[in-house]
Design a protein around this motif. Structure first.
Motif, PDB file in Angstrom:
ATOM      1  N   GLY A  75      29.872  41.366  42.362  1.00  0.00           N
ATOM      2  CA  GLY A  75      28.560  41.252  41.762  1.00  0.00           C
ATOM      3  C   GLY A  75      28.365  42.334  40.717  1.00  0.00           C
ATOM      4  N   THR A  76      27.241  42.262  40.017  1.00  0.00           N
ATOM      5  CA  THR A  76      26.942  43.232  38.972  1.00  0.00           C
ATOM      6  C   THR A  76      25.625  43.934  39.261  1.00  0.00           C
ATOM      7  OG1 THR A  76      25.645  41.713  37.586  1.00  0.00           O
ATOM      8  CG2 THR A  76      28.051  41.693  37.286  1.00  0.00           C
ATOM      9  N   ASP A  77      25.342  44.956  38.469  1.00  0.00           N
ATOM     10  CA  ASP A  77      24.064  45.657  38.591  1.00  0.00           C
ATOM     11  C   ASP A  77      22.889  44.753  38.231  1.00  0.00           C
ATOM     12  OD1 ASP A  77      25.439  47.933  39.290  1.00  0.00           O
ATOM     13  OD2 ASP A  77      25.379  48.800  37.288  1.00  0.00           O
ATOM     14  N   ASN A  78      23.148  43.665  37.518  1.00  0.00           N
ATOM     15  CA  ASN A  78      22.105  42.724  37.100  1.00  0.00           C
ATOM     16  C   ASN A  78      21.883  41.615  38.119  1.00  0.00           C
ATOM     17  OD1 ASN A  78      21.864  44.104  34.665  1.00  0.00           O
ATOM     18  ND2 ASN A  78      23.378  42.816  33.672  1.00  0.00           N
ATOM     19  N   ILE A 128      24.391  33.555  37.532  1.00  0.00           N
ATOM     20  CA  ILE A 128      23.460  34.553  37.005  1.00  0.00           C
ATOM     21  C   ILE A 128      22.447  34.905  38.091  1.00  0.00           C
ATOM     22  CG2 ILE A 128      21.761  32.975  36.008  1.00  0.00           C
ATOM     23  CD1 ILE A 128      21.822  34.880  33.517  1.00  0.00           C
ATOM     24  N   GLY A 129      22.088  36.163  38.177  1.00  0.00           N
ATOM     25  CA  GLY A 129      21.206  36.636  39.230  1.00  0.00           C
ATOM     26  C   GLY A 129      19.761  36.230  39.083  1.00  0.00           C
ATOM     27  N   ARG A 130      19.325  35.961  37.879  1.00  0.00           N
ATOM     28  CA  ARG A 130      17.908  35.670  37.653  1.00  0.00           C
ATOM     29  C   ARG A 130      17.739  34.363  36.880  1.00  0.00           C
ATOM     30  NH1 ARG A 130      18.846  41.078  36.876  1.00  0.00           N
ATOM     31  NH2 ARG A 130      17.730  42.429  38.299  1.00  0.00           N
ATOM     32  N   GLY A 131      18.325  33.324  37.380  1.00  0.00           N
ATOM     33  CA  GLY A 131      18.213  32.040  36.700  1.00  0.00           C
ATOM     34  C   GLY A 131      19.119  31.012  37.334  1.00  0.00           C
ATOM     35  N   ARG A 132      19.389  29.965  36.578  1.00  0.00           N
ATOM     36  CA  ARG A 132      20.188  28.872  37.126  1.00  0.00           C
ATOM     37  C   ARG A 132      21.532  28.711  36.420  1.00  0.00           C
ATOM     38  NH1 ARG A 132      16.856  24.626  39.828  1.00  0.00           N
ATOM     39  NH2 ARG A 132      14.825  25.585  40.107  1.00  0.00           N
ATOM     40  N   GLU A 133      21.865  29.597  35.491  1.00  0.00           N
ATOM     41  CA  GLU A 133      23.112  29.465  34.758  1.00  0.00           C
ATOM     42  C   GLU A 133      24.297  29.864  35.634  1.00  0.00           C
ATOM     43  OE1 GLU A 133      20.581  31.355  33.466  1.00  0.00           O
ATOM     44  OE2 GLU A 133      19.813  29.925  32.007  1.00  0.00           O
ATOM     45  N   TYR A 134      25.411  29.219  35.389  1.00  0.00           N
ATOM     46  CA  TYR A 134      26.632  29.544  36.112  1.00  0.00           C
ATOM     47  C   TYR A 134      27.840  29.155  35.272  1.00  0.00           C
ATOM     48  CZ  TYR A 134      27.033  24.576  37.143  1.00  0.00           C
ATOM     49  OH  TYR A 134      27.146  23.224  37.017  1.00  0.00           O
ATOM     50  N   ASP A 135      28.974  29.733  35.596  1.00  0.00           N
ATOM     51  CA  ASP A 135      30.264  29.384  35.006  1.00  0.00           C
ATOM     52  C   ASP A 135      31.203  29.041  36.144  1.00  0.00           C
ATOM     53  OD1 ASP A 135      29.589  29.963  32.350  1.00  0.00           O
ATOM     54  OD2 ASP A 135      30.259  32.033  32.508  1.00  0.00           O
ATOM     55  N   LEU A 136      32.062  28.074  35.915  1.00  0.00           N
ATOM     56  CA  LEU A 136      33.096  27.729  36.885  1.00  0.00           C
ATOM     57  C   LEU A 136      34.440  27.882  36.201  1.00  0.00           C
ATOM     58  CD1 LEU A 136      33.801  26.665  39.710  1.00  0.00           C
ATOM     59  CD2 LEU A 136      33.780  24.369  38.714  1.00  0.00           C
ATOM     60  N   TYR A 137      35.275  28.736  36.753  1.00  0.00           N
ATOM     61  CA  TYR A 137      36.623  28.956  36.237  1.00  0.00           C
ATOM     62  C   TYR A 137      37.595  28.333  37.226  1.00  0.00           C
ATOM     63  CZ  TYR A 137      40.864  31.330  34.709  1.00  0.00           C
ATOM     64  OH  TYR A 137      42.133  31.605  34.263  1.00  0.00           O
ATOM     65  N   GLU A 138      38.299  27.330  36.786  1.00  0.00           N
ATOM     66  CA  GLU A 138      39.242  26.645  37.664  1.00  0.00           C
ATOM     67  C   GLU A 138      40.608  27.297  37.543  1.00  0.00           C
ATOM     68  OE1 GLU A 138      39.006  22.402  37.467  1.00  0.00           O
ATOM     69  OE2 GLU A 138      36.848  22.471  37.188  1.00  0.00           O
ATOM     70  N   PRO A 180      35.706  49.449  31.342  1.00  0.00           N
ATOM     71  CA  PRO A 180      35.182  48.819  32.562  1.00  0.00           C
ATOM     72  C   PRO A 180      35.542  49.628  33.800  1.00  0.00           C
ATOM     73  CG  PRO A 180      36.682  47.342  31.383  1.00  0.00           C
ATOM     74  CD  PRO A 180      36.664  48.638  30.656  1.00  0.00           C
ATOM     75  N   SER A 181      34.673  49.573  34.789  1.00  0.00           N
ATOM     76  CA  SER A 181      34.930  50.263  36.041  1.00  0.00           C
ATOM     77  C   SER A 181      34.433  49.386  37.182  1.00  0.00           C
ATOM     78  CB  SER A 181      34.214  51.616  36.069  1.00  0.00           C
ATOM     79  OG  SER A 181      32.829  51.424  36.010  1.00  0.00           O
ATOM     80  N   TYR A 182      34.741  49.785  38.375  1.00  0.00           N
ATOM     81  CA  TYR A 182      34.275  49.061  39.540  1.00  0.00           C
ATOM     82  C   TYR A 182      33.997  50.047  40.659  1.00  0.00           C
ATOM     83  CZ  TYR A 182      38.725  49.789  41.873  1.00  0.00           C
ATOM     84  OH  TYR A 182      39.800  50.372  42.474  1.00  0.00           O
ATOM     85  N   GLU A 183      33.220  49.597  41.627  1.00  0.00           N
ATOM     86  CA  GLU A 183      32.965  50.367  42.816  1.00  0.00           C
ATOM     87  C   GLU A 183      33.328  49.504  44.006  1.00  0.00           C
ATOM     88  OE1 GLU A 183      29.021  51.978  43.083  1.00  0.00           O
ATOM     89  OE2 GLU A 183      28.943  52.272  40.927  1.00  0.00           O
ATOM     90  N   ARG A 184      34.048  50.068  44.926  1.00  0.00           N
ATOM     91  CA  ARG A 184      34.404  49.329  46.125  1.00  0.00           C
ATOM     92  C   ARG A 184      33.184  49.210  47.038  1.00  0.00           C
ATOM     93  NH1 ARG A 184      39.644  48.991  49.426  1.00  0.00           N
ATOM     94  NH2 ARG A 184      38.847  47.959  51.256  1.00  0.00           N
ATOM     95  N   ASN A 185      32.997  48.046  47.591  1.00  0.00           N
ATOM     96  CA  ASN A 185      31.909  47.820  48.527  1.00  0.00           C
ATOM     97  C   ASN A 185      32.207  48.591  49.813  1.00  0.00           C
ATOM     98  OD1 ASN A 185      30.182  46.778  50.518  1.00  0.00           O
ATOM     99  ND2 ASN A 185      30.066  44.810  49.504  1.00  0.00           N
TER     100      ASN A 185
END
Length: 82
Positions: free
Chosen positions: A11-14, A35-45, A74-79
């Motif tokens: 996930g992202t900060d958004n 997307i966290g605040r809407g209905r948009e999405y992407d599908l990567y097959e 870019p960076s990441y944080e482990r959950n």
């Protein structure tokens, strides 16, 4: 597909979320980005490794992520729960 079949892996900060979409054939799993605040999405097959490499290189553009994604470094944080 039922939402319970999705596997959340990032996930992202958004509040955007990344899911794995399982399939009986492991070669056909997909990546769903919502997307966290809407209905948009992407599908990567394709596999998540390919998705990450392509999105971070800028070879793949997601309608879900902001226009300036990814950052120059870019960076990441482990959950901590994993």
């Amino acid at each position: 597909m039922k939402p319970s079949q999705l596997i959340c892996w990032g996930g992202t900060d958004n509040a955007d979320m990344c899911f794995l979409v399982p399939h009986e054939d492991p070669e056909q799993w997909a990546v769903l980005t919502v997307i966290g605040r809407g209905r948009e999405y992407d599908l990567y097959e394709g596999p998540v490794e390919s998705y990450l490499l392509r999105i971070l290189r800028g070879d793949l553009v997601s309608e879900v992520f902001p226009d300036d994604f990814p950052d120059e470094e870019p960076s990441y944080e482990r959950n901590p729960w994993i």
